[in-house]
Design a protein around this motif. Structure first.
Motif, short mmCIF file in Angstrom:
data_model
loop_
_atom_site.label_atom_id
_atom_site.label_comp_id
_atom_site.label_asym_id
_atom_site.label_seq_id
_atom_site.Cartn_x
_atom_site.Cartn_y
_atom_site.Cartn_z
N GLN A 110 0.81 -1.21 0.00
CA GLN A 110 0.00 0.00 0.00
C GLN A 110 0.86 1.28 0.00
N CYS A 111 1.69 1.42 -1.01
CA CYS A 111 2.58 2.60 -1.05
C CYS A 111 2.36 3.50 -2.26
N PHE A 112 1.40 3.16 -3.16
CA PHE A 112 1.15 3.99 -4.33
C PHE A 112 -0.32 4.41 -4.38
N ASP A 113 -0.54 5.67 -4.77
CA ASP A 113 -1.91 6.18 -4.91
C ASP A 113 -2.56 5.72 -6.20
N LEU A 114 -1.75 5.53 -7.24
CA LEU A 114 -2.26 5.16 -8.55
C LEU A 114 -1.29 4.18 -9.19
N CYS A 149 0.88 -11.37 -10.97
CA CYS A 149 1.02 -9.95 -11.28
C CYS A 149 -0.15 -9.16 -10.71
N MET A 150 -1.37 -9.64 -10.89
CA MET A 150 -2.53 -8.95 -10.36
C MET A 150 -2.46 -8.83 -8.85
N SER A 151 -2.01 -9.88 -8.18
CA SER A 151 -1.87 -9.84 -6.73
C SER A 151 -0.91 -8.74 -6.30
N GLU A 152 0.17 -8.57 -7.07
CA GLU A 152 1.14 -7.53 -6.76
C GLU A 152 0.56 -6.13 -6.98
N LEU A 153 -0.23 -5.96 -8.04
CA LEU A 153 -0.86 -4.66 -8.28
C LEU A 153 -1.75 -4.27 -7.11
N VAL A 154 -2.54 -5.23 -6.64
CA VAL A 154 -3.45 -4.97 -5.52
C VAL A 154 -2.66 -4.72 -4.24
N ARG A 155 -1.58 -5.44 -4.04
CA ARG A 155 -0.80 -5.32 -2.81
C ARG A 155 -0.19 -3.93 -2.65
N VAL A 156 0.32 -3.35 -3.73
CA VAL A 156 1.09 -2.11 -3.59
C VAL A 156 0.24 -0.84 -3.65
N VAL A 157 -1.05 -0.95 -3.99
CA VAL A 157 -1.88 0.25 -4.07
C VAL A 157 -2.45 0.59 -2.70
N LYS A 158 -2.52 1.88 -2.42
CA LYS A 158 -3.01 2.34 -1.12
C LYS A 158 -4.52 2.15 -0.98
N GLU A 159 -4.99 2.21 0.24
CA GLU A 159 -6.43 2.27 0.49
C GLU A 159 -7.02 3.49 -0.22
N ARG A 160 -8.09 3.30 -0.94
CA ARG A 160 -8.75 4.32 -1.77
C ARG A 160 -7.93 4.67 -3.01
N GLY A 161 -6.83 4.00 -3.21
CA GLY A 161 -6.05 4.20 -4.42
C GLY A 161 -6.66 3.45 -5.59
N ARG A 162 -6.16 3.76 -6.79
CA ARG A 162 -6.74 3.17 -8.00
C ARG A 162 -5.71 2.34 -8.76
N ILE A 163 -6.21 1.30 -9.41
CA ILE A 163 -5.45 0.52 -10.38
C ILE A 163 -6.14 0.69 -11.72
N VAL A 164 -5.41 1.14 -12.72
CA VAL A 164 -5.97 1.31 -14.06
C VAL A 164 -5.28 0.34 -15.01
N ILE A 165 -6.09 -0.50 -15.64
CA ILE A 165 -5.59 -1.55 -16.52
C ILE A 165 -6.03 -1.26 -17.95
N PHE A 166 -5.09 -1.30 -18.87
CA PHE A 166 -5.39 -1.24 -20.30
C PHE A 166 -4.71 -2.45 -20.93
N ASP A 167 -5.53 -3.37 -21.45
CA ASP A 167 -4.93 -4.61 -21.96
C ASP A 167 -5.94 -5.36 -22.82
N LYS A 168 -5.45 -6.42 -23.44
CA LYS A 168 -6.32 -7.27 -24.26
C LYS A 168 -6.64 -8.54 -23.47
N PHE A 169 -7.88 -9.00 -23.63
CA PHE A 169 -8.33 -10.16 -22.90
C PHE A 169 -9.26 -10.99 -23.78
N LYS A 170 -9.50 -12.19 -23.34
CA LYS A 170 -10.47 -13.05 -24.00
C LYS A 170 -11.85 -12.42 -23.88
N GLY A 171 -12.56 -12.30 -24.99
CA GLY A 171 -13.87 -11.67 -24.97
C GLY A 171 -14.94 -12.61 -24.44
N GLY A 172 -15.97 -12.04 -23.80
CA GLY A 172 -17.12 -12.83 -23.35
C GLY A 172 -16.78 -13.78 -22.21
N GLU A 173 -17.80 -14.51 -21.79
CA GLU A 173 -17.63 -15.45 -20.67
C GLU A 173 -17.49 -16.89 -21.14
#
Length: 206
Positions: free
Chosen positions: A104-108, A124-148
């Motif tokens: 929890q050391c980054f605001d964004l 990787c996702m676990s690390e993104l969540v770990r280092v963001v502060k409370e009320r902080g944001r994670i912004v992801i821009f990426d390609k993924f499998k479409g639909g469910e």
């Protein structure tokens, strides 16, 4: 994919990366994703997998404390060229699956085209969540499998070939997010480019 292969691929591709992924539809999509973030002066911003620095323009000149990490030394070298000498940005060679920062050391936290590249997207996702502060944001821009459902046959056939280029077209962002929904709130999930393939995802840490 593994980190050794990715380093080779991105060292070879660093001189040409901007031509492919920082122009045309990619440039328009990045502007759409990042232009309205409005971080406050003094906030700590982490760009994970900064690559050649295509996203830096949206954060430079705003009096932010910026850290940019990438596994590829060649990519970091390209990113440094884009930064004015008056900008104080910390560039670090680092694995996005093992971020060497306190909890929890980054605001964004910006994760642009990295979750489809790392060998283990869940780590990787676990690390993104770990280092963001409370009320902080994670912004992801990426390609993924479409639909469910499952992937179309042509995508399943192309997936292993495209993986040789250092990226995966078949990852499911829902499965990445699911283990963390007790700690983060999904604030936005919207298409960003090429129909439903590329997405903007915004998470807020509880």
């Amino acid at each position: 994919m593994n980190n050794r292969w990715n380093k080779l691929i991105y060292r070879a591709g660093a001189p040409f990366y901007d031509v492919l992924f920082n122009a045309g539809p990619f440039a328009r999509a990045r502007k759409k994703v990042f232009a309205d973030l409005a971080p406050e002066p003094g906030q700590r911003v982490l760009l994970v997998g900064v690559g050649t620095g295509a996203d830096l323009r949206y954060f430079c000149g705003k009096k932010l404390e910026i850290t940019a990490v990438d596994l590829s030394e060649a990519m970091l070298a390209q990113a440094k060229i884009k930064v004015d000498e008056n900008e104080h940005i910390r560039f670090l060679e680092m694995d996005a699956q093992d971020l060497r920062f306190n909890d929890q050391c980054f605001d964004l936290v910006i994760a642009s085209l990295i979750l489809s590249v790392v060998p283990d997207e869940h780590k990787c996702m676990s690390e993104l969540v770990r280092v963001v502060k409370e009320r902080g944001r994670i912004v992801i821009f990426d390609k993924f499998k479409g639909g469910e459902g499952g992937m179309p046959l042509i995508s399943r056939m192309l997936r292993p070939l495209i993986a040789l280029l250092g990226t995966d077209i078949g990852r499911d962002y829902r499965s990445m997010l699911k283990p963390h929904l007790g700690r983060v709130i999904l604030r936005e999930d919207s298409p960003a480019m090429f129909g439903e393939m590329y997405r903007k995802i915004v998470l807020e840490r509880k």
